[in-house]
Design an enzyme around this catalytic site. Structure first.
Site, PDB file in Angstrom:
ATOM      1  N   LYS A 126       0.890  -1.211   0.065  1.00 12.12           N
ATOM      2  CA  LYS A 126       0.034  -0.019   0.016  1.00 12.12           C
ATOM      3  C   LYS A 126       0.823   1.110  -0.017  1.00 12.12           C
ATOM      4  O   LYS A 126       0.656   2.213  -0.802  1.00 12.12           O
ATOM      5  CB  LYS A 126      -0.812  -0.097   1.228  1.00 12.12           C
ATOM      6  CG  LYS A 126      -1.948  -1.019   1.170  1.00 12.12           C
ATOM      7  CD  LYS A 126      -2.929  -1.156   2.416  1.00 12.12           C
ATOM      8  CE  LYS A 126      -3.958  -2.367   2.012  1.00 12.12           C
ATOM      9  NZ  LYS A 126      -4.801  -2.670   3.274  1.00 12.12           N
TER      10      LYS A 126
ATOM     11  N   GLN B 106      -4.731  -1.310   9.297  1.00 14.21           N
ATOM     12  CA  GLN B 106      -4.754  -2.706   8.916  1.00 14.21           C
ATOM     13  C   GLN B 106      -5.504  -3.537   9.612  1.00 14.21           C
ATOM     14  O   GLN B 106      -5.044  -3.841  10.864  1.00 14.21           O
ATOM     15  CB  GLN B 106      -3.139  -3.052   8.603  1.00 14.21           C
ATOM     16  CG  GLN B 106      -2.978  -4.324   7.580  1.00 14.21           C
ATOM     17  CD  GLN B 106      -3.645  -4.264   6.277  1.00 14.21           C
ATOM     18  OE1 GLN B 106      -3.883  -3.121   5.560  1.00 14.21           O
ATOM     19  NE2 GLN B 106      -3.855  -5.450   5.812  1.00 14.21           N
TER      20      GLN B 106
ATOM     21  N   ASP C 180     -10.919   3.135   3.830  1.00 13.26           N
ATOM     22  CA  ASP C 180     -11.543   1.719   3.806  1.00 13.26           C
ATOM     23  C   ASP C 180     -13.065   1.776   3.676  1.00 13.26           C
ATOM     24  O   ASP C 180     -13.364   0.528   3.526  1.00 13.26           O
ATOM     25  CB  ASP C 180     -10.872   0.935   5.085  1.00 13.26           C
ATOM     26  CG  ASP C 180      -9.696   0.182   5.032  1.00 13.26           C
ATOM     27  OD1 ASP C 180      -9.410  -0.410   3.735  1.00 13.26           O
ATOM     28  OD2 ASP C 180      -8.979   0.179   6.011  1.00 13.26           O
TER      29      ASP C 180
HETATM   30  N1  GUN Z   1      -7.505  -6.572   5.790  1.00 12.08           N
HETATM   31  C1  GUN Z   1      -7.729  -7.299   4.855  1.00 12.08           C
HETATM   32  N2  GUN Z   1      -8.161  -6.611   4.040  1.00 12.08           N
HETATM   33  C2  GUN Z   1      -8.249  -5.404   4.431  1.00 12.08           C
HETATM   34  C3  GUN Z   1      -8.694  -4.170   3.967  1.00 12.08           C
HETATM   35  O1  GUN Z   1      -9.270  -3.865   2.723  1.00 12.08           O
HETATM   36  N3  GUN Z   1      -8.490  -2.993   4.904  1.00 12.08           N
HETATM   37  C4  GUN Z   1      -7.929  -2.941   6.090  1.00 12.08           C
HETATM   38  N4  GUN Z   1      -7.842  -2.017   6.661  1.00 12.08           N
HETATM   39  N5  GUN Z   1      -7.439  -4.206   6.438  1.00 12.08           N
HETATM   40  C5  GUN Z   1      -7.644  -5.260   5.937  1.00 12.08           C
END
Ligand code: GUN
Length: 305
Positions: free
Chosen positions: A54, A98, A121
């Site tokens: 990311k 995350q 998100d």
């Molecule tokens: N863990 C797995 N997929 C995601 C996501 O799309 N966003 C976040 N913040 N954590 C995740």
């Protein structure tokens, strides 16, 4: 019939390029570069990989990336203080914590502390509620990527029958809400559903995010249906040598592709779209915070072919 393969890598590359172009145009006008803050607590190996990716992709899109890596033992107060600081930091337009968080932290409370307009998100309860009531809001990245792909395959989604398998807060539920907002007829199945094959046989669109390798079989699929496989499962691959593994989705790909009209592979289908959509959400959040017009990306439009 052999299904059309939906190339998520190519889609994602187009989205990233559009985001990069828009950042290059808008940042000099606004006098500021979009900034994405990613917070990782602990050392979950999969999360480490995602967070690195990311940050790297944000930089490649011309954005600023702020990474916060906190120890597993981080207490709620410390994490909440960090989020409050990021909420008011004018260099930060998007905040992502995350998941999963270590079990001593209350995920809901943490997520709901993020300022909704920086919640790239789309997990904050206010964004969830807005999408649930058909209002414009930041939407979760994986279902957004699935919608972009579906919109390129279907000139008009209205009236299509869609089955979503899996009802997680990250994929299944928001996916169902977004399909409903597109006027699909939506069914949602999950691990307590007893009649999934029967439901699937009625579906023009099947989106599966169940975490069960090869769950969706070819005799479940209506000929010509679109099948979107969100699953990423690592399984043993003795054919590649002892101790080797490979990635598979939730769909029995080799068989289902003989029946479906279009299908996403794993890897290389939905996966690459998730981070591309995170960049798109960060760009949108930045535009709103700067009062700039947030034009839809081409793949967001009704007929981008
Ligand atoms: N863990 C797995 N997929 C995601 C996501 O799309 N966003 C976040 N913040 N954590 C995740």
């Amino acid at each position: 019939m052999t299904a059309e393969l939906i190339d998520g890598k190519a889609f994602a590359a187009v989205v990233r390029e559009k985001v990069r172009d828009r950042v290059a145009t808008l940042a000099p006008q606004a006098g500021q570069t979009p900034g994405l803050a990613v917070v990782l607590v602990g050392h979950d190996p999969a999360s480490e990989v995602y967070v690195r990716s990311k940050g790297r992709q944000a930089l490649e899109a011309g954005m600023k990336s702020f990474e916060y890596r906190l120890p597993e033992s981080t207490q709620a107060g410390e994490l909440l203080d960090l989020i409050e600081r990021l909420n008011t930091d004018t260099q930060v337009h998007g905040i992502l914590v995350q998941l999963p968080l270590p079990s001593h932290l209350d995920e809901r409370k943490i997520i709901n502390t993020i300022a909704p307009h920086k919640d790239v998100d789309g997990f904050h309860i206010s964004n969830v509620g807005m999408v649930g009531t058909g209002q414009d809001a930041i939407v979760p990245c994986t279902p957004l990527g699935c919608m972009m792909m579906l919109r390129t395959l279907h000139d008009d989604l209205r009236g299509k029958t869609a089955l979503v398998i899996g009802h997680s807060n990250v994929v299944g539920k928001p996916m169902a809400r977004m399909l409903l907002n597109a006027d699909c007829t939506v069914m949602v199945a999950h691990k307590s559903s007893t009649n999934i094959p029967e439901l699937a046989r009625h579906a023009d669109i099947v989106v599966v995010a169940a975490g069960v390798p090869g769950l969706v079989r070819s005799d479940w699929i209506k000929p010509g249906a679109t099948v979107i496989d969100v699953g990423i499962n690592r399984i043993a691959a003795p054919e590649k040598g002892e101790g080797k593994t490979r990635l598979v989705g939730d769909v029995d790909f080799d068989e289902v592709r003989k029946v479906a009209g279009a299908i996403t592979p794993v890897p290389g289908g939905v996966g690459p779209m998730t981070i591309a959509c995170l960049l798109a959400n960060t760009l949108s959040a930045y535009c709103h915070q700067h009062g700039l017009a947030d034009e839809p990306l081409p793949l967001d439009e009704q007929d981008p072919k």
